[in-house]
Design a protein around this motif. Structure first.
Motif, PDB file in Angstrom:
ATOM      1  N   VAL A  38      65.310  40.534 -77.557  1.00 48.68           N
ATOM      2  CA  VAL A  38      64.758  41.483 -76.574  1.00 48.68           C
ATOM      3  C   VAL A  38      65.858  42.010 -75.643  1.00 48.68           C
ATOM      4  CG1 VAL A  38      62.371  40.631 -76.639  1.00 48.68           C
ATOM      5  CG2 VAL A  38      63.995  39.598 -75.039  1.00 48.68           C
ATOM      6  N   ARG A  39      67.123  41.905 -76.081  1.00 49.47           N
ATOM      7  CA  ARG A  39      68.207  42.517 -75.295  1.00 49.47           C
ATOM      8  C   ARG A  39      68.048  44.030 -75.295  1.00 49.47           C
ATOM      9  NH1 ARG A  39      72.549  38.850 -77.566  1.00 49.47           N
ATOM     10  NH2 ARG A  39      72.502  37.100 -76.130  1.00 49.47           N
ATOM     11  N   ALA A  40      68.582  44.670 -74.245  1.00 46.82           N
ATOM     12  CA  ALA A  40      68.547  46.135 -74.159  1.00 46.82           C
ATOM     13  C   ALA A  40      69.135  46.729 -75.439  1.00 46.82           C
ATOM     14  CB  ALA A  40      69.345  46.604 -72.943  1.00 46.82           C
ATOM     15  N   GLY A  41      68.461  47.751 -75.954  1.00 42.05           N
ATOM     16  CA  GLY A  41      68.945  48.405 -77.170  1.00 42.05           C
ATOM     17  C   GLY A  41      68.293  47.887 -78.436  1.00 42.05           C
ATOM     18  N   THR A  42      67.529  46.778 -78.336  1.00 39.27           N
ATOM     19  CA  THR A  42      66.862  46.233 -79.532  1.00 39.27           C
ATOM     20  C   THR A  42      65.434  46.770 -79.635  1.00 39.27           C
ATOM     21  OG1 THR A  42      65.976  44.309 -78.362  1.00 39.27           O
ATOM     22  CG2 THR A  42      68.169  44.057 -79.375  1.00 39.27           C
ATOM     23  N   GLU A  43      64.907  46.643 -80.839  1.00 42.41           N
ATOM     24  CA  GLU A  43      63.509  47.022 -81.095  1.00 42.41           C
ATOM     25  C   GLU A  43      62.579  46.182 -80.209  1.00 42.41           C
ATOM     26  OE1 GLU A  43      60.388  46.057 -84.716  1.00 42.41           O
ATOM     27  OE2 GLU A  43      62.532  45.937 -85.125  1.00 42.41           O
ATOM     28  N   GLY A  44      62.903  44.896 -80.047  1.00 47.62           N
ATOM     29  CA  GLY A  44      62.077  44.002 -79.231  1.00 47.62           C
ATOM     30  C   GLY A  44      62.011  44.445 -77.777  1.00 47.62           C
ATOM     31  N   GLY A  55      58.692  48.673 -65.066  1.00 44.58           N
ATOM     32  CA  GLY A  55      58.921  47.801 -63.901  1.00 44.58           C
ATOM     33  C   GLY A  55      59.520  46.445 -64.246  1.00 44.58           C
ATOM     34  N   ILE A  56      59.479  46.064 -65.543  1.00 40.52           N
ATOM     35  CA  ILE A  56      60.052  44.755 -65.921  1.00 40.52           C
ATOM     36  C   ILE A  56      61.517  44.861 -66.323  1.00 40.52           C
ATOM     37  CG2 ILE A  56      57.859  43.672 -66.578  1.00 40.52           C
ATOM     38  CD1 ILE A  56      58.926  44.222 -69.572  1.00 40.52           C
ATOM     39  N   VAL A  57      62.101  46.065 -66.181  1.00 41.91           N
ATOM     40  CA  VAL A  57      63.531  46.227 -66.462  1.00 41.91           C
ATOM     41  C   VAL A  57      64.294  46.053 -65.157  1.00 41.91           C
ATOM     42  CG1 VAL A  57      65.327  47.764 -67.365  1.00 41.91           C
ATOM     43  CG2 VAL A  57      63.027  47.803 -68.368  1.00 41.91           C
ATOM     44  N   GLY A  58      65.290  45.169 -65.165  1.00 45.06           N
ATOM     45  CA  GLY A  58      66.072  44.897 -63.960  1.00 45.06           C
ATOM     46  C   GLY A  58      67.135  45.957 -63.725  1.00 45.06           C
ATOM     47  N   PRO A  59      67.853  45.843 -62.585  1.00 42.66           N
ATOM     48  CA  PRO A  59      68.894  46.824 -62.256  1.00 42.66           C
ATOM     49  C   PRO A  59      70.040  46.865 -63.270  1.00 42.66           C
ATOM     50  CG  PRO A  59      68.732  45.091 -60.566  1.00 42.66           C
ATOM     51  CD  PRO A  59      67.624  44.861 -61.529  1.00 42.66           C
ATOM     52  N   ASP A  60      70.204  45.755 -64.042  1.00 37.27           N
ATOM     53  CA  ASP A  60      71.284  45.729 -65.047  1.00 37.27           C
ATOM     54  C   ASP A  60      70.870  46.371 -66.369  1.00 37.27           C
ATOM     55  OD1 ASP A  60      69.453  43.848 -65.900  1.00 37.27           O
ATOM     56  OD2 ASP A  60      70.911  42.237 -66.187  1.00 37.27           O
ATOM     57  N   GLY A  61      69.613  46.875 -66.431  1.00 37.88           N
ATOM     58  CA  GLY A  61      69.149  47.513 -67.662  1.00 37.88           C
ATOM     59  C   GLY A  61      68.554  46.548 -68.667  1.00 37.88           C
TER      60      GLY A  61
END
Length: 199
Positions: A38-44, A55-61
């Motif tokens: 579920v890292r940024a950029g993945t399908e998950g 809203g569940i995405v933090g400031p670091d993306g």
């Protein structure tokens, strides 16, 4: 040889996994894989954000894991929706990792929800790590989790009795690191013996 490793939150599974790895086990960490898928950029990542909102995405993306945990723990329907996204992806990634191990390896699959998901049948041995409630709460406080969050997380997991019923080996982790290392060594010797008897 496939070995399941489980235990309640704060029991010290990761420490036991590291000790078994030092003896030669191949460790597959379901939590680490769950974070990876579920890292940024993945399908998950895309699926989780579509389900629970931006809203569940933090400031670091990346996903704000504490915020997501606060949303799903204590809400069975939300937890099931999250698991419905993450678990199949973890299964796929685990299968990729497994395809690279040799037939002679002892593979320890570190999976927190082994008993809750009734996965014990898939393993030749199940190692359960336990610790006293107050010890576990203390460890979780050190990780920055407040008491309410910790107890909600524990309430969503199996009880010690349920885990023990599935166990072939129980490691008690309320004492010193030396005591833990001794128990892990004993368990490793038994696993090596089981592997030898299966040949």
């Amino acid at each position: 040889m496939m070995v399941g490793l489980t235990g309640g939150v704060g029991a010290g599974k990761s420490t036991v996994a590291a000790l078994l790895e030092s003896h030669g086990a191949v460790i597959i960490d379901a939590d680490a894989i769950a974070r990876e898928v579920v890292r940024a950029g993945t399908e998950g990542f895309d699926q989780v954000v579509a389900e629970f909102g931006p809203g569940i995405v933090g400031p670091d993306g990346e996903l704000d894991r504490p915020k997501l945990a606060a949303l799903v723990f204590g809400d069975d329907a939300a937890l099931q929706r999250l698991n419905g996204i993450v678990h199949p992806l973890v299964g796929q990634r685990s299968a990729e990792v497994m395809s690279k191990v040799s037939a002679d390896d002892i593979v320890v699959y570190d999976v927190p929800l082994l008993v809750e998901k009734n996965m014990q049948e898939g393993f030749q041995a199940v190692v359960v790590v336990e610790a006293d409630l107050q010890v576990r709460l203390g460890r979780l406080r050190e990780r920055g989790m407040d008491s309410d969050q910790a107890q909600a997380r524990m309430a969503a997991q199996a009880t010690d009795e349920q885990r023990r019923a599935a166990a072939t080996d129980v490691i008690e982790n309320s004492g010193s690191r030396e005591e833990l290392a001794t128990q892990a060594s004993r368990v490793w010797e038994r696993l090596v013996e089981v592997r030898a008897n299966r040949r």
